[in-house]
Scaffold this motif. Structure first.
Motif, mmCIF file in Angstrom:
data_model
loop_
_atom_site.group_PDB
_atom_site.id
_atom_site.type_symbol
_atom_site.label_atom_id
_atom_site.label_comp_id
_atom_site.label_asym_id
_atom_site.label_seq_id
_atom_site.Cartn_x
_atom_site.Cartn_y
_atom_site.Cartn_z
ATOM 1 N N TYR A 32 2.376 -4.336 19.224
ATOM 2 C CA TYR A 32 1.755 -3.841 17.996
ATOM 3 C C TYR A 32 1.703 -4.907 16.915
ATOM 4 N N ALA A 33 0.634 -4.865 16.145
ATOM 5 C CA ALA A 33 0.634 -5.562 14.874
ATOM 6 C C ALA A 33 1.617 -4.845 13.951
ATOM 7 N N MET A 34 2.107 -5.574 12.966
ATOM 8 C CA MET A 34 3.046 -5.009 12.003
ATOM 9 C C MET A 34 2.602 -5.387 10.604
ATOM 10 N N GLY A 35 3.015 -4.580 9.650
ATOM 11 C CA GLY A 35 2.613 -4.878 8.284
ATOM 12 C C GLY A 35 3.628 -4.424 7.258
ATOM 13 N N TRP A 36 3.526 -5.010 6.082
ATOM 14 C CA TRP A 36 4.319 -4.610 4.923
ATOM 15 C C TRP A 36 3.400 -3.925 3.916
ATOM 16 N N PHE A 37 3.921 -2.865 3.333
ATOM 17 C CA PHE A 37 3.158 -2.035 2.405
ATOM 18 C C PHE A 37 3.931 -1.864 1.110
ATOM 19 N N ARG A 38 3.213 -1.621 0.035
ATOM 20 C CA ARG A 38 3.809 -1.228 -1.236
ATOM 21 C C ARG A 38 2.770 -0.429 -1.991
ATOM 22 N N PRO A 39 3.196 0.356 -2.981
ATOM 23 C CA PRO A 39 2.216 1.126 -3.751
ATOM 24 C C PRO A 39 1.246 0.193 -4.477
ATOM 25 N N ALA A 40 0.035 0.684 -4.661
ATOM 26 C CA ALA A 40 -0.998 -0.039 -5.394
ATOM 27 C C ALA A 40 -1.725 0.970 -6.276
ATOM 28 N N PRO A 41 -2.364 0.507 -7.346
ATOM 29 C CA PRO A 41 -3.096 1.426 -8.230
ATOM 30 C C PRO A 41 -4.052 2.325 -7.459
ATOM 31 N N ALA A 92 8.716 -2.890 -6.725
ATOM 32 C CA ALA A 92 8.159 -1.754 -5.983
ATOM 33 C C ALA A 92 9.104 -1.370 -4.854
ATOM 34 N N MET A 93 8.822 -0.242 -4.243
ATOM 35 C CA MET A 93 9.446 0.115 -2.982
ATOM 36 C C MET A 93 8.588 -0.509 -1.879
ATOM 37 N N TYR A 94 9.237 -1.179 -0.931
ATOM 38 C CA TYR A 94 8.533 -1.856 0.146
ATOM 39 C C TYR A 94 8.774 -1.132 1.473
ATOM 40 N N TYR A 95 7.694 -0.977 2.227
ATOM 41 C CA TYR A 95 7.736 -0.267 3.505
ATOM 42 C C TYR A 95 7.127 -1.140 4.596
ATOM 43 N N CYS A 96 7.571 -0.937 5.827
ATOM 44 C CA CYS A 96 6.946 -1.616 6.952
ATOM 45 C C CYS A 96 6.322 -0.565 7.888
ATOM 46 N N GLY A 118 12.084 2.914 3.069
ATOM 47 C CA GLY A 118 11.697 1.776 2.259
ATOM 48 C C GLY A 118 12.899 1.039 1.711
ATOM 49 N N THR A 119 12.635 -0.100 1.092
ATOM 50 C CA THR A 119 13.678 -0.875 0.430
ATOM 51 C C THR A 119 13.151 -1.288 -0.936
ATOM 52 N N LEU A 120 13.960 -1.104 -1.958
ATOM 53 C CA LEU A 120 13.519 -1.305 -3.336
ATOM 54 C C LEU A 120 13.723 -2.744 -3.772
#
Length: 125
Positions: A32-41, A92-96, A118-120
């Motif tokens: 699988y590809a993997m990614g990091w996410f965070r909230p955005a407007p 932000a809170m960061y998610y993978c 997530g991790t803050l």
């Protein structure tokens, strides 16, 4: 069921660095590809950095390009994010996530796992 656990967040001063980690279970990680996410407007979460299954191709949004580096260790089912030159707006809170789609020019999509806690990351000015 696919599970992810993020770690490595914390409080850091502007200009500092942090390294986030994400361990995944319940899937063939190297497929699988993997990614990091965070909230955005206007969005609950947005993928700002992605990596393909082999680690040979990566994607970054302009907001983090040149400051963040994504990498992976397929032998240990772990995804990393090295964050340098942190800015207060990186707070932000960061998610993978494991992903069903990756394109080195367009980014990534189709999250296949349940979201972790997530991790803050907090960056002080």
């Amino acid at each position: 069921q696919v599970h992810v656990v993020e770690s490595g967040g914390g409080l850091v001063q502007a200009g500092g660095s942090l390294r986030l980690s994400c361990t995944a279970s319940g899937l063939t990680f190297g497929a699988y590809a993997m990614g990091w996410f965070r909230p955005a407007p206007g969005k609950e979460r947005e993928a700002f950095s992605c990596i393909n299954w082999s680690g040979m191709n990566t994607y970054y949004t302009d907001s983090v390009k040149g400051r963040f580096a994504i990498s992976r260790d397929n032998a240990n089912n772990t995804l990393y994010l090295q964050m340098n030159s942190l800015k207060p707006e990186d707070t932000a809170m960061y998610y993978c996530a494991a992903l069903g789609y990756f394109n080195k020019d367009e980014g990534c999509a189709h999250v296949v796992n349940a979201w972790g806690q997530g991790t803050l990351v907090t960056v002080s000015s």
